[in-house]
Design a protein around this motif. Structure first.
Motif, short mmCIF file in Angstrom:
data_model
loop_
_atom_site.label_atom_id
_atom_site.label_comp_id
_atom_site.label_asym_id
_atom_site.label_seq_id
_atom_site.Cartn_x
_atom_site.Cartn_y
_atom_site.Cartn_z
N ARG A 100 0.82 -1.21 0.00
CA ARG A 100 0.00 0.00 0.00
C ARG A 100 0.85 1.26 0.00
O ARG A 100 0.44 2.31 0.45
CB ARG A 100 -0.94 -0.03 1.22
N ARG A 101 2.07 1.12 -0.53
CA ARG A 101 2.98 2.26 -0.68
C ARG A 101 2.99 2.65 -2.16
O ARG A 101 3.49 1.92 -3.01
CB ARG A 101 4.39 1.84 -0.22
N HIS A 102 2.43 3.82 -2.50
CA HIS A 102 2.18 4.16 -3.90
C HIS A 102 3.34 4.87 -4.59
O HIS A 102 3.59 4.65 -5.77
CB HIS A 102 0.93 5.04 -3.99
N LEU A 103 4.02 5.74 -3.88
CA LEU A 103 4.97 6.65 -4.53
C LEU A 103 6.11 5.94 -5.27
O LEU A 103 6.44 6.37 -6.39
CB LEU A 103 5.53 7.64 -3.52
N PRO A 104 6.75 4.91 -4.72
CA PRO A 104 7.86 4.30 -5.46
C PRO A 104 7.48 3.83 -6.86
O PRO A 104 8.24 4.03 -7.82
CB PRO A 104 8.27 3.12 -4.56
N ASP A 105 6.30 3.22 -7.01
CA ASP A 105 5.86 2.78 -8.34
C ASP A 105 5.58 3.95 -9.26
O ASP A 105 5.84 3.89 -10.47
CB ASP A 105 4.60 1.92 -8.22
N VAL A 106 5.04 5.04 -8.70
CA VAL A 106 4.78 6.23 -9.51
C VAL A 106 6.08 6.78 -10.08
O VAL A 106 6.18 7.09 -11.27
CB VAL A 106 4.05 7.30 -8.68
N LEU A 107 7.08 6.89 -9.24
CA LEU A 107 8.36 7.44 -9.69
C LEU A 107 9.02 6.55 -10.74
O LEU A 107 9.70 7.05 -11.64
CB LEU A 107 9.31 7.60 -8.49
N GLU A 108 8.79 5.26 -10.65
CA GLU A 108 9.42 4.33 -11.58
C GLU A 108 8.64 4.20 -12.89
O GLU A 108 9.25 4.08 -13.97
CB GLU A 108 9.55 2.95 -10.93
N ASN A 109 7.31 4.24 -12.81
CA ASN A 109 6.50 3.86 -13.98
C ASN A 109 5.79 5.02 -14.68
O ASN A 109 5.53 4.94 -15.88
CB ASN A 109 5.43 2.84 -13.56
N TYR A 110 5.45 6.07 -13.95
CA TYR A 110 4.55 7.09 -14.50
C TYR A 110 5.30 8.05 -15.41
O TYR A 110 6.40 8.52 -15.07
CB TYR A 110 3.88 7.85 -13.36
N ARG A 111 4.71 8.36 -16.54
CA ARG A 111 5.32 9.29 -17.50
C ARG A 111 4.37 10.43 -17.86
O ARG A 111 4.58 11.11 -18.86
CB ARG A 111 5.75 8.52 -18.76
N GLY A 112 3.34 10.64 -17.06
CA GLY A 112 2.44 11.76 -17.27
C GLY A 112 2.88 12.96 -16.45
O GLY A 112 4.06 13.13 -16.14
N SER A 113 1.94 13.80 -16.08
CA SER A 113 2.22 15.00 -15.29
C SER A 113 1.41 14.95 -13.99
O SER A 113 0.45 14.19 -13.87
CB SER A 113 1.87 16.26 -16.09
N VAL A 114 1.81 15.79 -13.04
CA VAL A 114 1.14 15.82 -11.73
C VAL A 114 0.97 17.27 -11.29
O VAL A 114 1.92 18.06 -11.35
CB VAL A 114 1.96 15.07 -10.66
#
Length: 398
Positions: A100-114
Protein backbone atom coordinates in the motif's frame (compact mmCIF):
# COMPACT_ATOMS: atom_id res chain seq x y z
CA UNK A 1 -8.48 14.39 -9.97
CA UNK A 2 -9.81 14.11 -6.44
CA UNK A 3 -9.34 14.96 -2.77
CA UNK A 4 -8.40 12.72 0.16
CA UNK A 5 -9.38 9.11 -0.67
CA UNK A 6 -10.18 10.16 -4.24
CA UNK A 7 -6.78 11.85 -4.36
CA UNK A 8 -5.09 8.64 -3.25
CA UNK A 9 -6.68 6.77 -6.15
CA UNK A 10 -4.85 9.20 -8.46
CA UNK A 11 -1.55 7.83 -7.17
CA UNK A 12 -2.83 4.26 -7.50
CA UNK A 13 -3.70 4.84 -11.16
CA UNK A 14 -0.25 6.30 -11.82
CA UNK A 15 1.46 3.24 -10.32
CA UNK A 16 0.67 1.27 -13.47
CA UNK A 17 2.42 2.19 -16.73
CA UNK A 18 -0.09 3.61 -19.22
CA UNK A 19 0.41 5.90 -22.19
CA UNK A 20 -3.22 6.99 -21.87
CA UNK A 21 -2.90 8.54 -18.40
CA UNK A 22 -1.77 12.07 -19.20
CA UNK A 23 -2.13 13.87 -15.88
CA UNK A 24 -3.30 13.47 -12.30
CA UNK A 25 -4.34 16.09 -9.74
CA UNK A 26 -4.06 14.53 -6.24
CA UNK A 27 -5.53 16.92 -3.69
CA UNK A 28 -4.30 15.81 -0.27
CA UNK A 29 -4.06 12.24 -1.55
CA UNK A 30 -1.92 9.88 0.53
CA UNK A 31 1.27 8.50 -1.04
CA UNK A 32 0.95 5.39 1.16
CA UNK A 33 -1.02 3.94 4.05
CA UNK A 34 1.87 3.67 6.51
CA UNK A 35 2.97 7.17 5.49
CA UNK A 36 -0.49 8.46 6.29
CA UNK A 37 -0.69 7.20 9.87
CA UNK A 38 2.94 7.19 11.02
CA UNK A 39 5.59 9.90 11.13
CA UNK A 40 9.04 8.62 12.08
CA UNK A 41 7.36 5.78 13.96
CA UNK A 42 4.97 7.98 15.94
CA UNK A 43 1.48 6.60 15.50
CA UNK A 44 -1.69 8.60 15.04
CA UNK A 45 -4.56 7.42 17.20
CA UNK A 46 -6.78 6.67 14.21
CA UNK A 47 -4.21 4.19 12.85
CA UNK A 48 -5.33 1.60 15.38
CA UNK A 49 -8.79 1.17 13.95
CA UNK A 50 -8.73 2.48 10.41
CA UNK A 51 -8.61 -0.93 8.68
CA UNK A 52 -11.43 -2.35 10.77
CA UNK A 53 -13.43 0.84 10.15
CA UNK A 54 -12.98 0.55 6.39
CA UNK A 55 -14.02 -3.10 6.47
CA UNK A 56 -17.13 -2.24 8.48
CA UNK A 57 -18.01 0.59 6.10
CA UNK A 58 -17.93 -1.74 3.10
CA UNK A 59 -19.79 -4.64 4.69
CA UNK A 60 -23.28 -5.51 3.52
CA UNK A 61 -25.68 -8.36 4.11
CA UNK A 62 -24.73 -10.50 1.13
CA UNK A 63 -22.74 -13.66 0.63
CA UNK A 64 -19.87 -11.53 -0.72
CA UNK A 65 -18.84 -10.85 2.86
CA UNK A 66 -18.24 -14.55 3.42
CA UNK A 67 -15.22 -14.30 1.14
CA UNK A 68 -12.23 -13.48 3.32
CA UNK A 69 -8.70 -12.83 2.08
CA UNK A 70 -5.57 -12.80 4.20
CA UNK A 71 -5.44 -8.99 4.31
CA UNK A 72 -8.85 -8.93 6.00
CA UNK A 73 -7.17 -10.69 8.91
CA UNK A 74 -3.75 -9.05 8.76
CA UNK A 75 -4.98 -5.47 8.28
CA UNK A 76 -6.57 -4.89 11.70
CA UNK A 77 -3.56 -6.46 13.46
CA UNK A 78 -0.80 -4.61 11.64
CA UNK A 79 -1.18 -1.19 13.35
CA UNK A 80 -1.01 -2.83 16.79
CA UNK A 81 2.05 -4.93 16.00
CA UNK A 82 3.75 -1.91 14.42
CA UNK A 83 3.07 0.22 17.50
CA UNK A 84 4.10 -2.30 20.15
CA UNK A 85 6.77 -4.46 18.51
CA UNK A 86 8.27 -2.46 15.63
CA UNK A 87 11.86 -3.10 16.68
CA UNK A 88 11.18 -6.86 16.65
CA UNK A 89 9.68 -6.93 13.16
CA UNK A 90 6.18 -5.82 14.14
CA UNK A 91 5.89 -3.77 10.94
CA UNK A 92 7.57 -6.30 8.66
CA UNK A 93 5.98 -9.69 9.40
CA UNK A 94 3.84 -9.28 6.27
CA UNK A 95 3.67 -7.17 3.10
CA UNK A 96 0.66 -5.15 4.19
CA UNK A 97 2.41 -1.76 4.34
CA UNK A 98 4.61 -2.30 1.28
CA UNK A 99 1.68 -3.29 -0.90
CA UNK A 100 0.00 0.00 0.00
CA UNK A 101 2.98 2.26 -0.68
CA UNK A 102 2.18 4.16 -3.90
CA UNK A 103 4.97 6.65 -4.53
CA UNK A 104 7.86 4.30 -5.46
CA UNK A 105 5.86 2.78 -8.34
CA UNK A 106 4.78 6.23 -9.51
CA UNK A 107 8.36 7.44 -9.69
CA UNK A 108 9.42 4.33 -11.58
CA UNK A 109 6.50 3.86 -13.98
CA UNK A 110 4.55 7.09 -14.50
CA UNK A 111 5.32 9.29 -17.50
CA UNK A 112 2.44 11.76 -17.27
CA UNK A 113 2.22 15.00 -15.29
CA UNK A 114 1.14 15.82 -11.73
CA UNK A 115 -0.51 18.91 -10.25
CA UNK A 116 -0.13 18.64 -6.47
CA UNK A 117 -2.60 20.48 -4.25
CA UNK A 118 -2.02 20.54 -0.48
CA UNK A 119 -2.90 22.36 2.69
CA UNK A 120 0.07 23.17 4.91
CA UNK A 121 -2.32 22.85 7.87
CA UNK A 122 -3.75 19.52 6.74
CA UNK A 123 -3.98 17.17 9.72
CA UNK A 124 -5.72 14.39 7.79
CA UNK A 125 -3.04 13.84 5.13
CA UNK A 126 -0.04 15.79 6.37
CA UNK A 127 1.94 17.99 3.95
CA UNK A 128 5.05 15.80 4.25
CA UNK A 129 3.24 13.66 1.63
CA UNK A 130 3.72 16.57 -0.81
CA UNK A 131 7.28 17.62 0.02
CA UNK A 132 9.83 16.33 -0.86
CA UNK A 133 7.56 14.30 -3.22
CA UNK A 134 7.40 17.27 -5.60
CA UNK A 135 11.17 17.32 -6.19
CA UNK A 136 11.36 13.52 -6.32
CA UNK A 137 8.90 13.61 -9.21
CA UNK A 138 10.90 16.30 -10.97
CA UNK A 139 14.06 14.21 -10.54
CA UNK A 140 12.20 11.24 -12.07
CA UNK A 141 11.35 13.27 -15.18
CA UNK A 142 7.71 13.95 -14.26
CA UNK A 143 6.52 17.46 -15.06
CA UNK A 144 4.84 18.79 -11.92
CA UNK A 145 3.28 21.83 -10.38
CA UNK A 146 2.15 22.41 -6.83
CA UNK A 147 0.04 24.86 -4.90
CA UNK A 148 0.28 24.77 -1.11
CA UNK A 149 -1.61 27.24 1.04
CA UNK A 150 -2.28 27.48 4.76
CA UNK A 151 -5.63 25.68 4.51
CA UNK A 152 -6.45 22.34 6.12
CA UNK A 153 -7.96 19.24 4.42
CA UNK A 154 -9.75 21.39 1.85
CA UNK A 155 -9.71 22.66 -1.70
CA UNK A 156 -7.88 25.94 -2.42
CA UNK A 157 -11.16 27.74 -3.21
CA UNK A 158 -13.24 27.03 -0.10
CA UNK A 159 -13.25 30.26 1.92
CA UNK A 160 -16.19 29.06 4.00
CA UNK A 161 -14.01 26.19 5.28
CA UNK A 162 -10.84 28.27 5.47
CA UNK A 163 -12.52 30.80 7.74
CA UNK A 164 -12.88 28.20 10.51
CA UNK A 165 -9.12 27.83 11.07
CA UNK A 166 -7.77 29.01 14.40
CA UNK A 167 -4.70 31.02 15.32
CA UNK A 168 -1.51 29.02 14.81
CA UNK A 169 -3.34 26.61 12.51
CA UNK A 170 -3.72 28.78 9.43
CA UNK A 171 -5.92 31.55 10.78
CA UNK A 172 -3.26 34.23 10.25
CA UNK A 173 -3.30 33.57 6.48
CA UNK A 174 -7.05 34.08 5.97
CA UNK A 175 -8.65 35.42 3.78
CA UNK A 176 -5.63 35.63 1.48
CA UNK A 177 -5.23 31.84 1.54
CA UNK A 178 -8.38 31.21 -0.52
CA UNK A 179 -7.48 30.95 -4.21
CA UNK A 180 -10.65 31.51 -6.21
CA UNK A 181 -8.46 31.75 -9.32
CA UNK A 182 -7.17 28.21 -8.96
CA UNK A 183 -9.78 26.72 -11.31
CA UNK A 184 -8.66 29.09 -14.08
CA UNK A 185 -5.09 27.85 -13.81
CA UNK A 186 -6.27 24.24 -13.71
CA UNK A 187 -8.23 24.87 -16.89
CA UNK A 188 -5.03 25.77 -18.72
CA UNK A 189 -3.34 22.68 -17.29
CA UNK A 190 -6.08 20.41 -18.65
CA UNK A 191 -6.17 22.24 -21.99
CA UNK A 192 -2.58 21.23 -22.63
CA UNK A 193 -2.46 17.73 -21.18
CA UNK A 194 -5.89 16.55 -22.29
CA UNK A 195 -6.35 18.49 -25.54
CA UNK A 196 -2.79 19.41 -26.56
CA UNK A 197 -3.75 23.09 -26.71
CA UNK A 198 -1.15 25.72 -25.88
CA UNK A 199 2.35 25.41 -24.47
CA UNK A 200 3.41 22.89 -21.86
CA UNK A 201 3.10 24.41 -18.37
CA UNK A 202 6.40 25.12 -16.69
CA UNK A 203 7.07 23.44 -13.33
CA UNK A 204 6.62 25.66 -10.30
CA UNK A 205 5.40 25.73 -6.70
CA UNK A 206 3.04 28.38 -5.39
CA UNK A 207 3.44 28.43 -1.62
CA UNK A 208 2.06 30.62 1.14
CA UNK A 209 3.74 31.91 4.28
CA UNK A 210 2.03 31.40 7.61
CA UNK A 211 0.91 35.05 7.61
CA UNK A 212 -0.73 34.87 4.18
CA UNK A 213 1.86 36.01 1.64
CA UNK A 214 2.23 34.07 -1.62
CA UNK A 215 5.47 33.42 -3.47
CA UNK A 216 6.32 31.21 -6.43
CA UNK A 217 9.42 29.00 -6.65
CA UNK A 218 10.75 26.65 -9.30
CA UNK A 219 10.93 23.94 -6.66
CA UNK A 220 10.35 23.71 -2.92
CA UNK A 221 12.25 23.86 -0.70
CA UNK A 222 13.84 26.50 -2.96
CA UNK A 223 17.18 25.71 -4.57
CA UNK A 224 18.86 28.74 -2.99
CA UNK A 225 17.83 27.67 0.51
CA UNK A 226 20.67 27.70 3.07
CA UNK A 227 20.87 26.05 6.48
CA UNK A 228 21.18 28.04 9.70
CA UNK A 229 22.46 25.65 12.36
CA UNK A 230 22.19 26.24 16.09
CA UNK A 231 23.38 24.09 18.98
CA UNK A 232 21.44 23.31 22.13
CA UNK A 233 23.55 24.79 24.91
CA UNK A 234 24.83 27.64 22.73
CA UNK A 235 22.39 29.35 20.35
CA UNK A 236 19.51 27.47 22.01
CA UNK A 237 19.02 26.98 25.76
CA UNK A 238 17.17 24.25 27.64
CA UNK A 239 17.52 20.74 29.04
CA UNK A 240 15.67 18.22 31.18
CA UNK A 241 13.71 14.97 30.85
CA UNK A 242 10.65 14.34 28.67
CA UNK A 243 8.28 11.75 30.14
CA UNK A 244 4.87 10.33 29.39
CA UNK A 245 3.65 11.47 32.80
CA UNK A 246 3.90 15.19 32.15
CA UNK A 247 7.62 15.93 32.03
CA UNK A 248 8.50 18.39 29.27
CA UNK A 249 11.47 20.44 28.09
CA UNK A 250 11.51 23.96 26.63
CA UNK A 251 14.21 25.04 24.17
CA UNK A 252 14.56 28.78 23.51
CA UNK A 253 16.55 30.40 20.74
CA UNK A 254 18.65 33.51 20.63
CA UNK A 255 17.09 36.75 19.39
CA UNK A 256 16.98 36.95 15.59
CA UNK A 257 17.82 40.61 15.12
CA UNK A 258 17.34 40.59 11.34
CA UNK A 259 14.36 38.23 11.20
CA UNK A 260 14.10 34.94 9.29
CA UNK A 261 12.21 33.40 6.39
CA UNK A 262 12.03 29.68 7.12
CA UNK A 263 11.15 27.80 3.94
CA UNK A 264 11.49 24.03 4.01
CA UNK A 265 11.59 21.22 6.57
CA UNK A 266 13.53 22.30 9.69
CA UNK A 267 15.58 19.64 11.44
CA UNK A 268 15.88 18.81 15.13
CA UNK A 269 18.71 16.39 15.88
CA UNK A 270 18.43 15.54 19.56
CA UNK A 271 21.01 13.76 21.68
CA UNK A 272 18.97 11.79 24.21
CA UNK A 273 19.45 9.17 26.91
CA UNK A 274 16.86 6.57 27.85
CA UNK A 275 15.88 5.96 31.45
CA UNK A 276 14.72 2.58 32.79
CA UNK A 277 12.65 1.70 29.71
CA UNK A 278 13.64 0.52 26.25
CA UNK A 279 12.02 3.36 24.30
CA UNK A 280 10.67 6.87 24.27
CA UNK A 281 9.09 9.46 22.03
CA UNK A 282 9.42 13.20 21.37
CA UNK A 283 6.73 15.53 20.05
CA UNK A 284 8.22 18.93 19.26
CA UNK A 285 6.10 22.06 18.78
CA UNK A 286 7.74 25.16 17.28
CA UNK A 287 6.53 28.60 18.36
CA UNK A 288 7.26 32.22 17.65
CA UNK A 289 8.12 32.79 21.30
CA UNK A 290 7.65 36.54 21.13
CA UNK A 291 4.06 36.16 19.91
CA UNK A 292 3.44 32.79 21.59
CA UNK A 293 2.23 31.63 18.18
CA UNK A 294 2.37 28.00 17.07
CA UNK A 295 4.29 27.53 13.81
CA UNK A 296 4.67 23.77 13.29
CA UNK A 297 5.57 20.40 14.75
CA UNK A 298 7.75 17.30 14.48
CA UNK A 299 7.43 13.88 16.10
CA UNK A 300 9.54 10.74 16.42
CA UNK A 301 9.56 7.40 18.20
CA UNK A 302 13.11 6.63 19.40
CA UNK A 303 12.98 3.25 17.67
CA UNK A 304 12.83 5.15 14.37
CA UNK A 305 15.63 7.53 15.34
CA UNK A 306 17.19 7.49 11.85
CA UNK A 307 13.89 8.58 10.27
CA UNK A 308 11.74 6.69 7.80
CA UNK A 309 10.04 3.35 8.38
CA UNK A 310 12.77 1.01 9.65
CA UNK A 311 12.81 0.44 13.41
CA UNK A 312 15.85 -0.37 15.55
CA UNK A 313 16.09 -1.80 19.08
CA UNK A 314 16.45 0.54 22.05
CA UNK A 315 18.12 -0.31 25.36
CA UNK A 316 17.53 1.27 28.79
CA UNK A 317 20.16 3.68 30.12
CA UNK A 318 21.66 4.25 26.68
CA UNK A 319 22.40 7.26 24.49
CA UNK A 320 21.09 7.93 20.99
CA UNK A 321 20.66 10.71 18.43
CA UNK A 322 17.17 11.33 17.04
CA UNK A 323 17.21 12.75 13.49
CA UNK A 324 13.89 14.57 13.62
CA UNK A 325 12.37 16.64 10.83
CA UNK A 326 9.52 19.12 11.08
CA UNK A 327 6.55 19.15 8.75
CA UNK A 328 6.95 21.54 5.80
CA UNK A 329 6.98 25.17 6.97
CA UNK A 330 6.96 28.53 5.22
CA UNK A 331 7.23 30.98 8.07
CA UNK A 332 8.24 34.62 8.55
CA UNK A 333 9.96 35.35 11.87
CA UNK A 334 9.97 39.15 12.35
CA UNK A 335 13.14 40.99 13.35
CA UNK A 336 13.78 40.95 17.09
CA UNK A 337 11.76 37.77 17.75
CA UNK A 338 12.85 34.50 19.34
CA UNK A 339 11.73 30.93 18.69
CA UNK A 340 10.69 28.28 21.20
CA UNK A 341 10.41 24.50 20.90
CA UNK A 342 8.29 22.60 23.42
CA UNK A 343 9.30 18.93 23.78
CA UNK A 344 6.65 16.54 25.11
CA UNK A 345 5.97 12.81 24.91
CA UNK A 346 3.00 13.23 22.57
CA UNK A 347 0.83 15.93 21.08
CA UNK A 348 -2.11 16.72 18.84
CA UNK A 349 -3.48 13.48 17.34
CA UNK A 350 -0.43 11.25 18.04
CA UNK A 351 -0.42 8.46 20.60
CA UNK A 352 2.11 8.38 23.43
CA UNK A 353 4.87 5.81 22.93
CA UNK A 354 4.77 2.32 24.50
CA UNK A 355 7.01 3.49 27.39
CA UNK A 356 4.80 6.46 28.26
CA UNK A 357 3.09 4.87 31.28
CA UNK A 358 6.33 3.62 32.85
CA UNK A 359 7.13 5.95 35.79
CA UNK A 360 10.82 5.13 35.33
CA UNK A 361 10.79 5.92 31.62
CA UNK A 362 11.51 9.07 29.69
CA UNK A 363 14.19 10.66 27.55
CA UNK A 364 16.87 12.98 28.90
CA UNK A 365 17.72 15.83 26.52
CA UNK A 366 21.51 15.96 26.47
CA UNK A 367 22.09 18.33 23.55
CA UNK A 368 21.69 18.49 19.81
CA UNK A 369 21.39 20.82 16.84
CA UNK A 370 18.51 22.68 15.24
CA UNK A 371 18.60 23.39 11.51
CA UNK A 372 16.48 26.16 9.98
CA UNK A 373 16.15 26.20 6.16
CA UNK A 374 16.32 29.87 5.22
CA UNK A 375 15.72 31.88 2.06
CA UNK A 376 16.15 35.57 1.35
CA UNK A 377 13.14 37.14 -0.36
CA UNK A 378 13.16 40.95 0.08
CA UNK A 379 9.80 42.68 -0.27
CA UNK A 380 10.66 43.71 -3.84
CA UNK A 381 11.75 40.20 -4.91
CA UNK A 382 10.12 38.86 -8.06
CA UNK A 383 8.95 35.67 -6.32
CA UNK A 384 6.18 37.48 -4.41
CA UNK A 385 2.78 37.84 -6.04
CA UNK A 386 -0.69 38.99 -5.06
CA UNK A 387 -3.53 36.50 -5.20
CA UNK A 388 -6.80 37.94 -6.60
CA UNK A 389 -8.75 39.69 -3.79
CA UNK A 390 -11.89 37.59 -4.06
CA UNK A 391 -13.39 39.33 -1.01
CA UNK A 392 -13.96 42.40 -3.16
CA UNK A 393 -16.48 40.37 -5.20
CA UNK A 394 -18.27 38.40 -2.49
CA UNK A 395 -18.73 38.53 1.29
CA UNK A 396 -16.09 36.99 3.52
CA UNK A 397 -17.65 33.99 5.35
CA UNK A 398 -17.56 34.42 9.11
Amino acid sequence: MGKSYAGTTNWEAAQQPSEHLKTIVPISGSIGVQEMFYRNGSSEARAMGYDAAYQAATTDLTTDDMRVCSDDLVGPLNPWSTYAFAEFGGAEWNDYWDERRHLPDVLENYRGSVYLVWGLQDWNVDPYHAFPTYQLMRDAGINARAIAGQWAHNYPDQPDRHSSLGSGYGGEAYPNMSRMDWAVELYGWFQYYLKDIGEEPEPMVQIQTHDGQWHVEETWPPEDMTWHMGSIGAEWSGDGIVTGLGGSVTLTSQVYEDGLHISGLPTLHLDVSTQACNGGQIFATLYDDTLDLRLGHATMDLRYREGGYDANPVAPLSSYTMLMEFNPLDVIVPAGHTLRIELTEAGEDYLPGPCATNPLGGLSIDGGTIGLPLIDRPVDHGAWFLAPPWWEQQPIPS
